[in-house]
Design a protein around this motif. Structure first.
Motif, mmCIF file in Angstrom:
data_model
loop_
_atom_site.group_PDB
_atom_site.id
_atom_site.type_symbol
_atom_site.label_atom_id
_atom_site.label_comp_id
_atom_site.label_asym_id
_atom_site.label_seq_id
_atom_site.Cartn_x
_atom_site.Cartn_y
_atom_site.Cartn_z
ATOM 1 N N ARG A 197 4.211 -1.792 -2.099
ATOM 2 C CA ARG A 197 3.571 -2.557 -1.018
ATOM 3 C C ARG A 197 4.399 -2.430 0.249
ATOM 4 O O ARG A 197 5.615 -2.600 0.221
ATOM 5 C CB ARG A 197 3.453 -4.048 -1.392
ATOM 6 N N LYS A 198 3.754 -2.149 1.347
ATOM 7 C CA LYS A 198 4.459 -1.930 2.611
ATOM 8 C C LYS A 198 5.275 -3.146 3.042
ATOM 9 O O LYS A 198 6.297 -3.015 3.685
ATOM 10 C CB LYS A 198 3.466 -1.527 3.692
ATOM 11 N N GLY A 227 6.649 -5.309 0.864
ATOM 12 C CA GLY A 227 7.451 -5.742 -0.275
ATOM 13 C C GLY A 227 8.927 -5.390 -0.159
ATOM 14 O O GLY A 227 9.357 -4.626 0.716
ATOM 15 N N ASN A 276 0.510 6.616 0.249
ATOM 16 C CA ASN A 276 1.294 5.470 -0.207
ATOM 17 C C ASN A 276 2.393 5.937 -1.161
ATOM 18 O O ASN A 276 2.142 6.758 -2.044
ATOM 19 C CB ASN A 276 0.406 4.467 -0.947
#
Length: 109
Positions: free
Chosen positions: A64-65, A67, A92
């Motif tokens: 997750r960007k 996270g 991603n």
């Protein structure tokens, strides 16, 4: 560093488990589970501390960007220089989450 926690648990594992006991651990692959990436692998470290280890499950996880893993990607690359994060078709980053099963064995001599 999560690797420090894993090492401490493994170091005591043989003494905490009964003869036929088992311990399950969830670990990220970039911590060097079956390949050390510049360090002794977790599996080899466990073996040297009298623990038999096998990977019982693998799961791909998108980072997750927003996270903590995303925040630490550059640090992870520095500490585990041989590890390469993978990219999916959308660009991603991802890595694998592994479940390890450990049980008492014989300490390496």
């Amino acid at each position: 560093d999560g690797r420090d926690y894993i090492s401490r648990i493994i170091s005591k594992g043989r003494f905490l488990l009964r003869e036929n006991g088992k311990m399950l651990m969830l670990c990220f692959d970039f911590l060097g589970i079956d390949h050390g990436f510049g360090h002794e692998s977790v599996i080899d470290f466990a073996r040297s501390h009298g623990m038999n280890t096998k990977i019982v499950a693998r799961h791909q996880r998108v980072i997750r960007k927003e996270g903590k893993t995303a925040e630490n990607v550059e640090w992870i690359k520095t500490v585990y220089p041989g590890y390469l994060f993978k990219k999916d078709a959308s660009g991603n980053l991802h890595h694998e989450v592994l479940i390890l099963e450990m049980s008492p064995g014989h300490a390496a001599s």
